[in-house]
Design a protein around this motif. Sequence first.
Motif, PDB file in Angstrom:
ATOM      1  N   GLU A   1       3.210  -1.707   6.628  1.00 14.57           N
ATOM      2  CA  GLU A   1       2.085  -1.177   5.690  1.00 14.57           C
ATOM      3  C   GLU A   1       1.325  -2.567   4.962  1.00 14.57           C
ATOM      4  OE1 GLU A   1       3.114   2.383   3.454  1.00 14.57           O
ATOM      5  OE2 GLU A   1       4.865   2.895   4.925  1.00 14.57           O
ATOM      6  N   LYS A   2       0.128  -2.328   5.222  1.00 11.98           N
ATOM      7  CA  LYS A   2      -0.607  -3.745   4.492  1.00 11.98           C
ATOM      8  C   LYS A   2      -1.234  -3.344   3.379  1.00 11.98           C
ATOM      9  CE  LYS A   2      -0.054  -6.458   8.334  1.00 11.98           C
ATOM     10  NZ  LYS A   2       0.466  -7.982   7.900  1.00 11.98           N
ATOM     11  N   GLY A   3      -0.484  -2.972   2.401  1.00 14.68           N
ATOM     12  CA  GLY A   3      -1.068  -2.554   1.083  1.00 14.68           C
ATOM     13  C   GLY A   3      -0.809  -1.102   0.576  1.00 14.68           C
ATOM     14  N   PRO A   4      -1.045  -0.852  -0.524  1.00 18.59           N
ATOM     15  CA  PRO A   4      -0.762   0.731  -0.908  1.00 18.59           C
ATOM     16  C   PRO A   4      -1.627   1.604  -0.416  1.00 18.59           C
ATOM     17  CG  PRO A   4      -2.255  -0.471  -2.425  1.00 18.59           C
ATOM     18  CD  PRO A   4      -1.842  -1.395  -1.304  1.00 18.59           C
ATOM     19  N   PHE A   5      -0.936   2.712  -0.253  1.00 19.01           N
ATOM     20  CA  PHE A   5      -1.639   4.022   0.057  1.00 19.01           C
ATOM     21  C   PHE A   5      -2.191   4.939  -1.046  1.00 19.01           C
ATOM     22  CE2 PHE A   5      -1.904   8.172   2.059  1.00 19.01           C
ATOM     23  CZ  PHE A   5      -3.093   7.993   2.881  1.00 19.01           C
ATOM     24  N   ARG A   6      -1.504   4.771  -2.111  1.00 17.17           N
ATOM     25  CA  ARG A   6      -1.511   5.735  -3.390  1.00 17.17           C
ATOM     26  C   ARG A   6      -1.504   4.870  -4.457  1.00 17.17           C
ATOM     27  NH1 ARG A   6      -2.933  10.251  -0.879  1.00 17.17           N
ATOM     28  NH2 ARG A   6      -1.392  11.423   0.026  1.00 17.17           N
ATOM     29  N   ASP A   7      -2.170   5.415  -5.435  1.00 13.25           N
ATOM     30  CA  ASP A   7      -2.186   4.563  -6.602  1.00 13.25           C
ATOM     31  C   ASP A   7      -0.575   4.457  -7.580  1.00 13.25           C
ATOM     32  OD1 ASP A   7      -2.053   6.689  -8.154  1.00 13.25           O
ATOM     33  OD2 ASP A   7      -4.303   6.398  -9.039  1.00 13.25           O
ATOM     34  N   PHE A   8      -0.566   4.086  -8.779  1.00 15.88           N
ATOM     35  CA  PHE A   8       0.406   4.064  -9.476  1.00 15.88           C
ATOM     36  C   PHE A   8       0.802   5.619 -10.025  1.00 15.88           C
ATOM     37  CE2 PHE A   8      -2.551   4.070 -12.827  1.00 15.88           C
ATOM     38  CZ  PHE A   8      -1.943   4.572 -13.964  1.00 15.88           C
ATOM     39  N   MET A   9       0.006   6.243  -9.890  1.00 16.75           N
ATOM     40  CA  MET A   9       0.357   7.634 -10.427  1.00 16.75           C
ATOM     41  C   MET A   9       0.485   8.625  -8.953  1.00 16.75           C
ATOM     42  SD  MET A   9      -0.200   8.155 -13.646  1.00 16.75           S
ATOM     43  CE  MET A   9      -0.926   9.563 -14.119  1.00 16.75           C
ATOM     44  N   GLY A  10       0.410   7.911  -7.937  1.00 15.57           N
ATOM     45  CA  GLY A  10       0.604   8.821  -6.775  1.00 15.57           C
ATOM     46  C   GLY A  10      -0.523   9.456  -6.068  1.00 15.57           C
ATOM     47  N   ARG A  11      -1.893   9.033  -6.580  1.00 11.66           N
ATOM     48  CA  ARG A  11      -3.081   9.411  -6.345  1.00 11.66           C
ATOM     49  C   ARG A  11      -3.613   8.795  -5.257  1.00 11.66           C
ATOM     50  NH1 ARG A  11      -5.125   9.614 -12.610  1.00 11.66           N
ATOM     51  NH2 ARG A  11      -4.615   7.126 -11.867  1.00 11.66           N
ATOM     52  N   PRO A  12      -4.531   9.612  -4.450  1.00 11.66           N
ATOM     53  CA  PRO A  12      -5.156   8.797  -3.388  1.00 11.66           C
ATOM     54  C   PRO A  12      -6.303   7.502  -3.899  1.00 11.66           C
ATOM     55  CG  PRO A  12      -5.363  10.858  -2.845  1.00 11.66           C
ATOM     56  CD  PRO A  12      -4.876  10.794  -4.374  1.00 11.66           C
TER      57      PRO A  12
ATOM     58  N   ARG B   1      -8.510  -2.221  -2.929  1.00  8.79           N
ATOM     59  CA  ARG B   1      -7.445  -1.352  -2.739  1.00  8.79           C
ATOM     60  C   ARG B   1      -6.446  -1.762  -3.890  1.00  8.79           C
ATOM     61  NH1 ARG B   1      -6.552  -5.020   1.375  1.00  8.79           N
ATOM     62  NH2 ARG B   1      -4.550  -5.168   2.386  1.00  8.79           N
ATOM     63  N   TYR B   2      -6.198  -2.933  -4.141  1.00  8.54           N
ATOM     64  CA  TYR B   2      -5.182  -3.290  -5.232  1.00  8.54           C
ATOM     65  C   TYR B   2      -5.590  -3.189  -6.559  1.00  8.54           C
ATOM     66  CZ  TYR B   2      -3.158  -5.660  -1.113  1.00  8.54           C
ATOM     67  OH  TYR B   2      -2.511  -5.970   0.190  1.00  8.54           O
ATOM     68  N   PHE B   3      -6.897  -3.187  -6.742  1.00  9.63           N
ATOM     69  CA  PHE B   3      -7.464  -2.727  -7.972  1.00  9.63           C
ATOM     70  C   PHE B   3      -7.462  -1.040  -8.189  1.00  9.63           C
ATOM     71  CE2 PHE B   3      -9.163  -6.837  -6.984  1.00  9.63           C
ATOM     72  CZ  PHE B   3      -9.168  -7.642  -8.350  1.00  9.63           C
ATOM     73  N   ARG B   4      -7.625  -0.452  -7.337  1.00  2.00           N
ATOM     74  CA  ARG B   4      -7.629   0.753  -7.184  1.00  2.00           C
ATOM     75  C   ARG B   4      -6.072   1.298  -7.684  1.00  2.00           C
ATOM     76  NH1 ARG B   4     -11.376   1.077  -2.432  1.00  2.00           N
ATOM     77  NH2 ARG B   4     -13.411   1.342  -3.332  1.00  2.00           N
ATOM     78  N   GLN B   5      -5.220   0.485  -7.065  1.00  2.00           N
ATOM     79  CA  GLN B   5      -3.916   0.817  -7.034  1.00  2.00           C
ATOM     80  C   GLN B   5      -3.432   0.896  -8.633  1.00  2.00           C
ATOM     81  OE1 GLN B   5      -0.599  -0.971  -7.022  1.00  2.00           O
ATOM     82  NE2 GLN B   5       0.426   0.677  -6.835  1.00  2.00           N
ATOM     83  N   LYS B   6      -4.042   0.112  -9.289  1.00  2.77           N
ATOM     84  CA  LYS B   6      -3.676  -0.015 -10.817  1.00  2.77           C
ATOM     85  C   LYS B   6      -4.409   1.089 -11.454  1.00  2.77           C
ATOM     86  CE  LYS B   6      -2.339  -3.418 -12.548  1.00  2.77           C
ATOM     87  NZ  LYS B   6      -1.380  -4.553 -12.970  1.00  2.77           N
TER      88      LYS B   6
END
Length: 427
Positions: A316-327, A366-371
């Motif tokens: 998996e190349k990076g996150p699929f959900r943010d730190f709260m589990g949201r898309p 995607r890494y900023f959205r993940q935060k």
Amino acid sequence: IPVESPSNEDPEAENPVSRFRKYLSINTAHPNPDYSVAVSFLRSLAESLPLHTRVFEFVPNKPVLLLIWEGSDPSLPSVLLNSHMDSVPAEPSKWTFDPFSAVRTSDGKIFARGAQDDKCIGIQYIEAIRNLWKKGFTPLRTLIVSYVPDEEIGGLDGVTKFVASKEFEELNVGFMLDEGQASTTDEFRVFYSDRTPWDLIIKAQGAPGHGSKMYDNSAMENLIKSMEIISKFRETQFDKVKAGVAVYSEVISVNPVYMKAGTPSPSGFVMNLQPSEAEAGFNIRLPPTAEPHALKMRIADEWAPTIRNMSYQIIEKGPFRDFMGRPLMTSTDDSNPWWSTFKEAIEATGGRLAKPEILASTTDSRYFRQKGIPALGFSPMTNTPILLHEHNEFLEDTVFLRGIEVYESIIHSLCSHLEDPHGKQEQ
Ligand SMILES: CSCC[C@H](NC=O)C(=O)O
Ligand SMILES: [Zn+2]
Ligand SMILES: [Zn+2]
């Protein structure tokens, strides 16, 4: 087709287009991007401006450069404008002009690897700051312009280290813009999400046998069965696009990228031996609405089942959900004041935005959205063919210059008091 000739403008002239061309002529293509030259050049542009610079090397030789325009109220969340310094490789022999000479033809086209992806925005940010500063604008909230390495290879040594750092936390980023894609129409495109990449490797094993023998469960037969099943799935997704019920980036894509099998011999491959191992690699992209668990079940049950002697690996190349589990989706309605302000700033320049989209590929945003940071993908290029990663990538100078005006408006609006749709004063 008339052959375009390089324009004979004064090579010594310093202007936004010449600075753009100079940046393009720094070869930051993989596999050997020259980041130190790019950083020195960008720093030199910042010198005459009210910007202070910071360089982090979370990983040696992978610099992250920040240009910071301090706001008059540094307690407010800041705005970050990101771009990556690296490019994908180019094949010079297949280009009309050398991909790192940044030739400008007499009709204003600037040809170079990175012209659209994404060195245009890297320079437009600075030129917009220069113009605003000359006009006497001072930001209320702090503006940060970031230049990161390695986006094209996943950002593991670049943006991922940056967003995980304490220094990043201290920047208190409230909203960020990252690269988008060219638009072939009059409307600017904007992206509220990216598809998440997965690499899938499937392997088949089976008894080897004579090339003349028909038998069940050879490695090749098992791999080919999987290829057929995966192809069918690919078709179900592509059919939705062709039928118009989904746009391209809203479905799951799965594309074969390599196959590896056979027993090498001095003259090629051994032709009378059915091999005991066979392997294939797939590039998968999941839209934020996909069910990753369902896809994993499908891979395990149908694409690489153990009953057919198959095994698989998903990277998996990076996150699929943010730190709260949201898309990982940034809202593009009036509940998001950053969105409203961004949109109005573009409209104030006479520009129009197309319906917000999911990006088919992926970016560092995607890494900023993940935060949990709202992030939009935006590269102000209208009436331009989409040429990222292709031969003869170019951008017209008029389009480039218009983009500077657009960013002036965006920075001006985002770094002032936000339009609040609920009429509340910002705290
Ligand atoms: C595995 S992350 C790769 C990131 C890359 N970004 C742009 O093309 C992409 O393939 O979308
Ligand atoms: Zn890019
Ligand atoms: Zn790219």
